[in-house]
Write an enzyme that holds these catalytic residues in place. Sequence first.
Site, PDB file in Angstrom:
ATOM      1  N   PHE A  95     -14.558  22.807 -56.743  1.00 29.71           N
ATOM      2  CA  PHE A  95     -13.966  21.618 -57.364  1.00 29.71           C
ATOM      3  C   PHE A  95     -12.794  21.209 -56.487  1.00 29.71           C
ATOM      4  O   PHE A  95     -11.813  21.935 -56.359  1.00 29.71           O
ATOM      5  CB  PHE A  95     -13.470  21.920 -58.780  1.00 29.71           C
ATOM      6  CG  PHE A  95     -12.758  20.764 -59.454  1.00 29.71           C
ATOM      7  CD1 PHE A  95     -13.377  20.060 -60.481  1.00 29.71           C
ATOM      8  CD2 PHE A  95     -11.470  20.382 -59.076  1.00 29.71           C
ATOM      9  CE1 PHE A  95     -12.720  18.994 -61.113  1.00 29.71           C
ATOM     10  CE2 PHE A  95     -10.812  19.325 -59.688  1.00 29.71           C
ATOM     11  CZ  PHE A  95     -11.441  18.633 -60.715  1.00 29.71           C
ATOM     12  N   GLU A  96     -12.899  20.042 -55.888  1.00 30.05           N
ATOM     13  CA  GLU A  96     -11.797  19.473 -55.118  1.00 30.05           C
ATOM     14  C   GLU A  96     -11.754  17.976 -55.376  1.00 30.05           C
ATOM     15  O   GLU A  96     -12.784  17.299 -55.295  1.00 30.05           O
ATOM     16  CB  GLU A  96     -11.980  19.689 -53.606  1.00 30.05           C
ATOM     17  CG  GLU A  96     -11.771  21.099 -53.121  1.00 30.05           C
ATOM     18  CD  GLU A  96     -11.936  21.221 -51.609  1.00 30.05           C
ATOM     19  OE1 GLU A  96     -11.285  22.087 -51.026  1.00 30.05           O
ATOM     20  OE2 GLU A  96     -12.731  20.445 -51.025  1.00 30.05           O
ATOM     21  N   ILE A  97     -10.590  17.477 -55.688  1.00 29.37           N
ATOM     22  CA  ILE A  97     -10.350  16.034 -55.682  1.00 29.37           C
ATOM     23  C   ILE A  97      -9.243  15.852 -54.664  1.00 29.37           C
ATOM     24  O   ILE A  97      -8.098  16.255 -54.904  1.00 29.37           O
ATOM     25  CB  ILE A  97      -9.926  15.503 -57.058  1.00 29.37           C
ATOM     26  CG1 ILE A  97     -11.025  15.767 -58.096  1.00 29.37           C
ATOM     27  CG2 ILE A  97      -9.636  13.999 -56.981  1.00 29.37           C
ATOM     28  CD1 ILE A  97     -10.655  15.352 -59.511  1.00 29.37           C
TER      29      ILE A  97
END
Length: 442
Positions: A328-330
């Site tokens: 999960f990366e934003i």
Amino acid sequence: MALFLSKRLLRFTVIAGAVIVLLLTLNSNSRTQQYIPSSISAAFDFTSGSISPEQQVISEENDAKKLEQSALNSEASEDSEAMDEESKALKAAAEKADAPIDTKTTMDYITPSFANKAGKPKACYVTLVRNKELKGLLSSIKYVENKINKKFPYPWVFLNDEPFTEEFKEAVTKAVSSEVKFGILPKEHWSYPEWINQTKAAEIRADAATKYIYGGSESYRHMCRYQSGFFWRHELLEEYDWYWRVEPDIKLYCDINYDVFKWMQENEKVYGFTVSIHEYEVTIPTLWQTSMDFIKKNPEYLDENNLMSFLSNDNGKTYNLCHFWSNFEIANLNLWRSPAYREYFDTLDHQGGFFYERWGDAPVHSIAAALFLPKDKIHYFSDIGYHHPPYDNCPLDKEVYNSNNCECDQGNDFTFQGYSCGKEYYDAQGLVKPKNWKKFRE
């Protein structure tokens, strides 16, 4: 160049002509002096304004010399002009070569994307996926669609090291409400670089197969290298500043009632995560030392307000193994596009640890983000309920939990559990921990 040669030819012609005239004149004067009678010679007063033959010869010689010198001066002048231009070019090249290293910080390459605050962020979801993972992907898409994308739609980019099947593309296109794009990885991004000894790499995989997770996997190592150094170079991502990485079989537990990309842009954040965790030390025995050697050689890339204390308990001497879970990366793509990260990745890549060890993209991304960025540019999404097997990020704030219709069990939240790095992150950022955080350590 043609004009320059023409001028040289003209000067040569003038000089040659002058020399010929001089020789003819000298020869003529010599013959004239021989045949002038002495009576005629005595009858002329060469001191009363007339010029004697000898003086005429000298005068003509001087004129020829002046003409020749003038031509030479002209040639020298033009040669000088040409030399000046060449010198200027060489000087400019020398100055460029001797110029100090670009003093731009990593943030200087990111801040232009913040200027778009009034407009919709140039953002997309991105997923690296194989055809056989379609079922797990469709499950992830359903969560993303229901929790956020139907409200705040953004394009979705799907990447694969092999061509997508028509079945895959048809199913995904039908499931996603926004624009979809399918891309194939360049072969050189999913293969061995020339400096890697493949026999040695294979022997290491065979030895590690039973020692740690993915120890014997070749494809996992290619994936980690790709996610570390190449996904952000893909042509389908060139138009974007922001991305949200989504993997198969993830879950979003809560409604997301705001545009996360716009929030990142307006609040000038660069890297966002939901889960932090300790890495398996056996998979990265030389990663930290390699990283510290890079920083020693390139101290200008270390941000003065960095998050080193999240990574190390002794100011960088050793690595505490903490990292952000990169499934999960934003984040802002320009972080990876910056010279600091490009050079960092290139250093790691040539070290060979992606193949001779089992360096993951998560610690690589985390070390770079924590050291190259001011720590206030990193954000923990405590309000986003997220699951990637086997861990949960479940909002502990009751108001957030209830208002966003969260479906997770707060008791399973991983943030402050023993193997998590939530405590280290809160301490490094100076954040106040929830009142009941200690119960998760029991």
